[in-house]
Scaffold this motif. Sequence first.
Motif, mmCIF file in Angstrom:
data_model
loop_
_atom_site.group_PDB
_atom_site.id
_atom_site.type_symbol
_atom_site.label_atom_id
_atom_site.label_comp_id
_atom_site.label_asym_id
_atom_site.label_seq_id
_atom_site.Cartn_x
_atom_site.Cartn_y
_atom_site.Cartn_z
ATOM 1 N N ILE A 9 0.849 -1.193 0.000
ATOM 2 C CA ILE A 9 0.000 0.000 0.000
ATOM 3 C C ILE A 9 0.886 1.245 0.000
ATOM 4 O O ILE A 9 0.696 2.160 -0.807
ATOM 5 C CB ILE A 9 -0.942 0.008 1.221
ATOM 6 C CG1 ILE A 9 -1.899 -1.182 1.162
ATOM 7 C CG2 ILE A 9 -1.717 1.312 1.301
ATOM 8 C CD1 ILE A 9 -2.836 -1.281 2.342
ATOM 9 N N TRP B 229 -2.865 5.318 -6.758
ATOM 10 C CA TRP B 229 -3.574 5.565 -5.510
ATOM 11 C C TRP B 229 -4.857 4.761 -5.405
ATOM 12 O O TRP B 229 -5.255 4.364 -4.328
ATOM 13 C CB TRP B 229 -3.874 7.051 -5.345
ATOM 14 C CG TRP B 229 -2.622 7.851 -5.184
ATOM 15 C CD1 TRP B 229 -1.386 7.346 -4.898
ATOM 16 C CD2 TRP B 229 -2.483 9.261 -5.302
ATOM 17 N NE1 TRP B 229 -0.483 8.374 -4.830
ATOM 18 C CE2 TRP B 229 -1.120 9.557 -5.076
ATOM 19 C CE3 TRP B 229 -3.366 10.292 -5.573
ATOM 20 C CZ2 TRP B 229 -0.635 10.848 -5.109
ATOM 21 C CZ3 TRP B 229 -2.882 11.585 -5.598
ATOM 22 C CH2 TRP B 229 -1.526 11.859 -5.373
ATOM 23 N N ALA C 131 -4.001 1.415 -4.171
ATOM 24 C CA ALA C 131 -3.654 1.507 -2.741
ATOM 25 C C ALA C 131 -4.926 1.596 -1.911
ATOM 26 O O ALA C 131 -5.069 0.916 -0.889
ATOM 27 C CB ALA C 131 -2.767 2.721 -2.486
ATOM 28 N N ALA C 132 -5.880 2.414 -2.392
ATOM 29 C CA ALA C 132 -7.133 2.568 -1.649
ATOM 30 C C ALA C 132 -7.906 1.260 -1.626
ATOM 31 O O ALA C 132 -8.482 0.887 -0.599
ATOM 32 C CB ALA C 132 -7.976 3.672 -2.278
#
Lengths: 404, 555
Positions: B511, B521, B524-525
């Motif tokens: 992450i 991103w 990652a989210a």
Amino acid sequence: MAILAQAPRPKLMTFTAPCTAALAAAIAFVVGNAFGTPLVGLAIGAVFGFILAALLGQFAVPRTMGRTATIAFVAVAGFSVGALGGAVAGALLGAVISWFFYWLHTGAYRRAVPVYYTAAQTLWYNTFLFICGLVFFFLIAPLLPVIWLSFNAQDFFTFTPEMLSFDPAGYSLKHYRDFLGTDEWMVPLKNSLIIAPIATLISVTLGTLAAIGLSQSHVPFRQAIMAIMISPMIVPLIISATGMFFFYAPLGNWLEANLGLNQSFVGYVKVILAHSVLGVPFVIITVTATLVGFDNSLTRAAANMGANPVTTFFRVQMPLILPGVISGGLFAFITSFDEVVVVLFVGSAQQQTLPWQMFTGLREQISPTILAAATILVTFSILLLTTVELLRRRSERLRGLSPS
Amino acid sequence: MSDMTSSGQMLAADGTPLKTSLARALRRQKLRALALIAPLLLFVVITFIVPIATMLFRSVENQIVSSTMPQAVELLQQWDSATGVAPDEAVYQALYFDLFKAAEAKEHTKLGTRLNYEQTGTSSLFRTSGRKLDDVGELWQDPIEDIAPALKDGETWFAMMSGTGSNTVLEERRALWASLVEEPFAGDVGITISDEIAQMLPLTTAAYADWAIYEAIEDGKDISKRDPWEAVYAGLGLDLRSDATVRAVNAYTGPHAADLQLLTANLDQMPNTMFKDAFAEMDEDWLDPEVWEAIKIYSPNYTSGYFLNAVDMKKGVETAEMRPENQQIYITLFKRTLWMSLVITASCIILGYPVAWLLANLPMRTANVLMILVLLPFWTSLLVRTSAWKVLLQQQGVINEILVWLGFVDDANRLILMNNATGTVIAMTHILMPFMILPLYSVMKTIPPSYLRAAKSLGATNFTAFRRVYFPQSVPGIGAGSILVFILAIGYYITPEIVGGTDGVLISNRIAYHISSSLNWGLAAALGSILLALVMVLYWLYDRIVGIDNVKLGG
């Protein structure tokens, strides 16, 4: 002690001496291995241990004298093979062997177990204690090399021969000078000391008020509210940091654009807000725990005597829950002071904190200055621990729950 | 205080019925409690819950494709990827105008990066094409300026485009800019586009409006003095390809109609380039149906794509499919995270249980002293403990040095204790052990020692007494400690990052990698959301077993 005096002494020649010999042999095996002759070491150790035990036991040498003599003897033997370092190691080993002998010889090894325990049960009990000792060693020992190495005169992360032979030339305070004298470390320290106290202040103020509210008898949705307030502690930091990264960046831009604040100030605001919310659960938990034992008739009595709620809070309630508030505050402080992930995601280089600097240091260039910083932090945490412990005792005393 | 009235109702001192009075008092009490709680609740919601919600939103949000190339995406919906041929000219034409705009605002590379997560090579495709878009526009700009030299000049353009009208085109284009750059683009552009021109030359007007808005608002220039960008000439060239438009231009009488008519008279000098060919010349990947398929799949505003990526799947046109074996990493990482957290939890139980037992059964004074040995690491900075393990575990570290010196390990084959899973497990067990010992201790403290003695006096051996009497009572402590340690372990980042190398890293490191290095991103989210769901389940279990009110700190 009176019981101990009458504890039966084990037989010297069939129990104490062979056991001491076994321990000495095991130690000597390891030491011998270092010189490439483990079996010779084993033999010498066994003979030495047996003779030592026989001599000390047979002539009933008093404890202090016997131990001093053993330590001195082994230290001299150590010095003959390994100079000063060898002497220190020898003294330690001598201390261990002589302690073990007297522990067996005086029957102290049975002190903690009931008299009816069999030999096997006693052995198991002492093995158990030994295992626990190893776990405690595992908990504490890793910190010691850090402290030792922080006085290294070289820029290495490992022990130098000079350090091991206790040569003063191997030691210096240069890493402490580096820590205290360069901006590389002082600026992060300053940032940590700006961010952590303010974040603590915010979480303590809001947290104490909310804990008082939560501890009242009729609070609607108590469970749900509690869950929300504890959540920053439960949600893994990496997730909190990710969420905050997405949220605080646009928030910061908005603050800069619409309120005309400067970038560095907004950076601090972001990190402080993030850290104070992380500290909130600790304050809530400790203060609510303190309030559980709080006697509500005291506030009623104060009200009865004409004090308004504010006076009651500051003069009656606050002094009593203060230990809980302070220890919650300390938890919040250490949370912020020790936090890396969130500040890494939310802050910019200007807000670099001490843990952040240590993290980059550990990941990229290895400098023993990190160890100096670590030692200072360990000292700091010992101070904090003492404070919390004293506060806890005070709180228990105030509530009449003093430990036996 | 109260009195009985004739009706038999209890009254408070002020004469209101007691019931009402009590209800009012209760309500006041509730309100006071809520008023005390409200500030913190608000604070936590804004600074913590909203960010978490933002993360959840980010994991499905996908507006970048449709905001960067709105016209192309709209036309692309009619294209069927199953045919295996690239879309037709109209899509490329729309792509040109969309991309030109995006390239001017430097937004096209973001889209390239976004699509690169799904289709490797897209990033460079967008980057290189962005640089060549001007050349395509010049194919028209050069002949147009040769035929009608007046059109070289920005002032001519301004006069030609202005007029009376409702300016709807301008407002439409403004909205597109706003969604592309995520700024409101509010403000006066300084032109009212003539409705007549807008109707006659739609592509030209759209391109001109785009340019005018960007020039006036983003760069703050006076558009009446500036020369428009190349796409406007391309728009004009395309408009003039239609016979109807040519007829309309020939009948047109507005400002600079003569210049436009010069163009219609010399149509043979205009290039007949197709955009499809132009794009193919920039990079032949533009003809690759797979690129267009990726664009089409990721054109909706919300996508499950990130979540599918997070579990090693790939979004297809209609269904999701597994990624090829050699690209699967996240399932492995999740499994490894869970497995290592389990190992760490188990080691914490094995090492922590005896210690907790000892602490709970020793006399208070000794126990308090030993407790300090547990609390000291707990209070010591995480970074300090991690650096301690780095000092101990590295190849030239303390443990290896001692073993080599004692002759148990050959100097050439030092143990590899760090930069692998072993290092992570050892260091994290040490770091998380207090979280196991403290709950265990507080549970064991409540087990009366007389139970064990009773069992023994009834004839149980030590082991049986422990197994049948003591252990079952300490299980809640094991449960509480395990869940606490497990939750902390699956989200750990710092320690695996430093001592974990490549084999010892957890999902959290991935992450962090996507946040700070690959900048994906959304992924990652999505990974964070999955982890969060996992933790929430454990949290719920913890609440069921222990109750969140019973969390204790520091013994």
